[in-house]
Scaffold this motif. Structure first.
Motif, PDB file in Angstrom:
ATOM      1  N   TYR A   1      47.716  48.993  31.408  1.00 16.73           N
ATOM      2  CA  TYR A   1      48.219  48.936  32.773  1.00 16.73           C
ATOM      3  C   TYR A   1      49.745  48.986  32.815  1.00 16.73           C
ATOM      4  CZ  TYR A   1      49.702  47.423  37.299  1.00 16.73           C
ATOM      5  OH  TYR A   1      50.358  47.371  38.505  1.00 16.73           O
TER       6      TYR A   1
ATOM      7  N   ALA B   1      51.581  51.933  34.741  1.00 12.55           N
ATOM      8  CA  ALA B   1      52.350  51.582  35.941  1.00 12.55           C
ATOM      9  C   ALA B   1      53.806  52.006  35.794  1.00 12.55           C
ATOM     10  CB  ALA B   1      52.247  50.083  36.213  1.00 12.55           C
TER      11      ALA B   1
ATOM     12  N   LEU C   1      50.475  44.662  40.937  1.00 15.34           N
ATOM     13  CA  LEU C   1      49.159  44.593  40.313  1.00 15.34           C
ATOM     14  C   LEU C   1      48.170  43.880  41.221  1.00 15.34           C
ATOM     15  CD1 LEU C   1      47.211  44.955  37.949  1.00 15.34           C
ATOM     16  CD2 LEU C   1      48.188  42.896  36.923  1.00 15.34           C
TER      17      LEU C   1
ATOM     18  N   TYR D   1      47.253  46.240  44.002  1.00 17.39           N
ATOM     19  CA  TYR D   1      46.449  47.337  43.456  1.00 17.39           C
ATOM     20  C   TYR D   1      44.993  46.902  43.282  1.00 17.39           C
ATOM     21  CZ  TYR D   1      45.375  51.356  40.479  1.00 17.39           C
ATOM     22  OH  TYR D   1      44.841  52.497  39.953  1.00 17.39           O
ATOM     23  N   CYS D   2      44.792  45.683  42.821  1.00 16.82           N
ATOM     24  CA  CYS D   2      43.426  45.163  42.655  1.00 16.82           C
ATOM     25  C   CYS D   2      42.740  44.987  44.001  1.00 16.82           C
ATOM     26  CB  CYS D   2      43.447  43.836  41.904  1.00 16.82           C
ATOM     27  SG  CYS D   2      43.892  44.003  40.173  1.00 16.82           S
TER      28      CYS D   2
ATOM     29  N   TYR E   1      42.786  39.457  33.273  1.00 11.19           N
ATOM     30  CA  TYR E   1      43.888  40.238  32.696  1.00 11.19           C
ATOM     31  C   TYR E   1      43.927  39.974  31.196  1.00 11.19           C
ATOM     32  CZ  TYR E   1      48.549  42.136  31.973  1.00 11.19           C
ATOM     33  OH  TYR E   1      49.609  42.873  31.526  1.00 11.19           O
TER      34      TYR E   1
END
Length: 143
Positions: A13, A17, A33, A36-37, A57
């Motif tokens: 990630y 990113a 993040l 985005y989730c 994570y």
């Protein structure tokens, strides 16, 4: 409502990113993040109601040792690098976020070493370049 867990490969990630959205502070990257989730929870095609159970994570803590660099011929302290500082702050930000669960692996720091990049090693062996042609960026840290 469908309970949903999101699994994130942290190393992948971070690299992805950075290539898509550029360099950001650790707080901004953590907020990004999280957003985005949450976007992935809303599936407009199936119109399903999803409830976020947890975001897992997975990553390793940053490399935090001193190691001898064969080209520079000196010890490098990785705890004083910008990447180490950024990564510690990023993981700290994620720890304080609701619904995030950090699962930290371990680096084999005792086995860390430098090696010459494969393309340069190939050129060395076939005589295209010599040892004097090597530069600092031709060496990579293997952890």
């Amino acid at each position: 409502m469908i309970r949903t867990a999101i699994l994130i490969d942290g190393g992948f990630y971070r690299r992805r990113a950075y290539s898509l959205w550029g360099d950001k502070s650790s707080k901004d990257r953590a907020d990004e993040l999280e957003q985005y989730c949450k976007i992935h929870l809303n599936n407009k095609k199936t119109k399903e109601d999803r409830y976020l159970y947890r975001i897992f994570y997975y990553d390793c803590p940053p490399f935090s040792r001193k190691i001898y660099h064969p080209f520079l011929q000196k010890q490098i302290d990785y705890t004083k690098t910008d990447l180490h500082t950024w990564m510690v702050a990023f993981l700290s930000e994620l720890k304080h976020k609701r619904k995030f669960a950090l699962r930290m692996g371990n680096l084999a720091e005792e086995q860390a070493n430098y090696s010459i990049r494969y393309d340069k090693l190939k050129k060395l062996c076939n005589g295209t370049i010599t040892w004097n042609d090597l530069a600092e960026e031709d060496f990579v840290l293997n952890v």
